[in-house]
Design a protein around this motif. Structure first.
Motif, PDB file in Angstrom:
ATOM      1  N   VAL A   1       5.631   9.749  -2.263  1.00 50.71           N
ATOM      2  CA  VAL A   1       4.231   9.380  -2.423  1.00 50.71           C
ATOM      3  C   VAL A   1       3.543  10.434  -3.272  1.00 50.71           C
ATOM      4  CG1 VAL A   1       4.093   8.066  -0.286  1.00 50.71           C
ATOM      5  CG2 VAL A   1       3.637  10.500  -0.255  1.00 50.71           C
ATOM      6  N   PRO A   2       2.432  10.085  -3.877  1.00 47.85           N
ATOM      7  CA  PRO A   2       1.703  11.080  -4.670  1.00 47.85           C
ATOM      8  C   PRO A   2       1.279  12.257  -3.797  1.00 47.85           C
ATOM      9  CG  PRO A   2       0.838   8.851  -5.057  1.00 47.85           C
ATOM     10  CD  PRO A   2       1.834   8.759  -3.965  1.00 47.85           C
ATOM     11  N   PRO A   3       1.156  13.446  -4.387  1.00 45.57           N
ATOM     12  CA  PRO A   3       0.812  14.644  -3.601  1.00 45.57           C
ATOM     13  C   PRO A   3      -0.519  14.520  -2.872  1.00 45.57           C
ATOM     14  CG  PRO A   3       1.434  15.244  -5.847  1.00 45.57           C
ATOM     15  CD  PRO A   3       1.438  13.759  -5.782  1.00 45.57           C
ATOM     16  N   ARG A   4      -1.474  13.849  -3.479  1.00 43.30           N
ATOM     17  CA  ARG A   4      -2.776  13.681  -2.820  1.00 43.30           C
ATOM     18  C   ARG A   4      -2.627  12.863  -1.543  1.00 43.30           C
ATOM     19  NH1 ARG A   4      -7.182  10.040  -3.183  1.00 43.30           N
ATOM     20  NH2 ARG A   4      -5.979   8.678  -4.531  1.00 43.30           N
ATOM     21  N   VAL A   5      -1.817  11.821  -1.574  1.00 42.56           N
ATOM     22  CA  VAL A   5      -1.587  10.980  -0.397  1.00 42.56           C
ATOM     23  C   VAL A   5      -0.789  11.758   0.644  1.00 42.56           C
ATOM     24  CG1 VAL A   5      -0.502   8.854   0.427  1.00 42.56           C
ATOM     25  CG2 VAL A   5      -1.724   8.861  -1.754  1.00 42.56           C
TER      26      VAL A   5
ATOM     27  N   ASN B   1      -3.258   0.857   0.818  1.00 42.31           N
ATOM     28  CA  ASN B   1      -3.476   0.558   2.224  1.00 42.31           C
ATOM     29  C   ASN B   1      -2.250   0.937   3.056  1.00 42.31           C
ATOM     30  OD1 ASN B   1      -1.605  -1.488   1.959  1.00 42.31           O
ATOM     31  ND2 ASN B   1      -3.131  -3.120   1.775  1.00 42.31           N
ATOM     32  N   GLU B   2      -2.366   0.749   4.341  1.00 43.43           N
ATOM     33  CA  GLU B   2      -1.303   1.171   5.263  1.00 43.43           C
ATOM     34  C   GLU B   2      -0.006   0.401   5.026  1.00 43.43           C
ATOM     35  OE1 GLU B   2      -0.457   1.308  10.068  1.00 43.43           O
ATOM     36  OE2 GLU B   2      -2.495   0.946   9.358  1.00 43.43           O
ATOM     37  N   GLN B   3      -0.110  -0.880   4.761  1.00 37.33           N
ATOM     38  CA  GLN B   3       1.081  -1.714   4.547  1.00 37.33           C
ATOM     39  C   GLN B   3       1.852  -1.244   3.308  1.00 37.33           C
ATOM     40  OE1 GLN B   3       2.067  -3.865   6.671  1.00 37.33           O
ATOM     41  NE2 GLN B   3       3.718  -4.858   5.580  1.00 37.33           N
ATOM     42  N   GLN B   4       1.135  -0.964   2.223  1.00 37.35           N
ATOM     43  CA  GLN B   4       1.790  -0.498   0.999  1.00 37.35           C
ATOM     44  C   GLN B   4       2.443   0.871   1.224  1.00 37.35           C
ATOM     45  OE1 GLN B   4      -1.545  -0.510  -1.624  1.00 37.35           O
ATOM     46  NE2 GLN B   4      -1.168  -2.609  -2.378  1.00 37.35           N
ATOM     47  N   LEU B   5       1.760   1.731   1.926  1.00 38.00           N
ATOM     48  CA  LEU B   5       2.292   3.065   2.217  1.00 38.00           C
ATOM     49  C   LEU B   5       3.553   2.973   3.064  1.00 38.00           C
ATOM     50  CD1 LEU B   5       1.942   6.111   1.960  1.00 38.00           C
ATOM     51  CD2 LEU B   5       0.517   6.024   4.006  1.00 38.00           C
ATOM     52  N   ARG B   6       3.545   2.105   4.059  1.00 35.95           N
ATOM     53  CA  ARG B   6       4.708   1.928   4.923  1.00 35.95           C
ATOM     54  C   ARG B   6       5.906   1.444   4.099  1.00 35.95           C
ATOM     55  NH1 ARG B   6       3.455  -1.892   9.569  1.00 35.95           N
ATOM     56  NH2 ARG B   6       1.928  -0.261   9.940  1.00 35.95           N
ATOM     57  N   GLN B   7       5.690   0.496   3.193  1.00 34.66           N
ATOM     58  CA  GLN B   7       6.776  -0.016   2.357  1.00 34.66           C
ATOM     59  C   GLN B   7       7.340   1.078   1.460  1.00 34.66           C
ATOM     60  OE1 GLN B   7       5.155  -3.378   0.303  1.00 34.66           O
ATOM     61  NE2 GLN B   7       5.405  -4.762   2.064  1.00 34.66           N
ATOM     62  N   LEU B   8       6.453   1.897   0.886  1.00 30.58           N
ATOM     63  CA  LEU B   8       6.915   2.982   0.035  1.00 30.58           C
ATOM     64  C   LEU B   8       7.754   4.000   0.813  1.00 30.58           C
ATOM     65  CD1 LEU B   8       3.798   3.743  -2.204  1.00 30.58           C
ATOM     66  CD2 LEU B   8       5.970   2.747  -2.915  1.00 30.58           C
ATOM     67  N   LEU B   9       7.266   4.339   2.003  1.00 33.90           N
ATOM     68  CA  LEU B   9       7.999   5.320   2.816  1.00 33.90           C
ATOM     69  C   LEU B   9       9.325   4.757   3.300  1.00 33.90           C
ATOM     70  CD1 LEU B   9       5.067   6.871   4.877  1.00 33.90           C
ATOM     71  CD2 LEU B   9       6.306   7.906   2.964  1.00 33.90           C
TER      72      LEU B   9
END
Length: 121
Positions: free
Chosen positions: A16-20, A2-10
């Motif tokens: 991030v994985p290439p597909r994402v 989800n967006e929250q997890q993606l924001r934390q990773l960035l």
């Protein structure tokens, strides 16, 4: 993911994985393609009429500016003519309401007498 997890990773700097990453890039390109700068409020209507058509839009904008200039010049000319007519009406009304007859103003001798009197004073 989800967006929250993606924001934390960035924010952590984790890749991030290439597909994402591909999906994020596509979403960014779509958002940029839809984004259009806001026109100035005064000329918003003109931008809607003319649109963004490159050199043709430039020519239309130039034509619109020239049209405004011509209309302004015509309005100024009309106003000046109305002022001149008002001055003539005022002079005519002063002549007609004066105690001196109109024929006196047409008499050359009277005009010469007025000039001589003005020169003496």
């Amino acid at each position: 993911m989800n967006e929250q997890q993606l924001r934390q990773l960035l924010n952590q700097g984790i890749t991030v994985p290439p597909r994402v990453a591909d999906r994020l890039e596509q979403a960014r390109e779509q958002a940029l393609a839809r984004q259009r700068p806001e026109p100035a409020p005064v000329l918003a209507w003109a931008d809607n009429v003319i649109g963004d058509v490159g050199w043709g839009g430039f020519a239309l904008r130039l034509l619109m500016a020239l049209t405004v200039l011509v209309i302004s010049g015509a309005a100024l000319y009309t106003w000046q003519q109305n002022q001149r007519a008002a001055e003539l009406v005022e002079i005519d009304s002063l002549l007609l309401t004066d105690d001196l007859p109109i024929d006196a103003y047409l008499d050359r001798g009277f005009q010469n007498w007025l000039k001589k009197r003005a020169a003496d004073e």
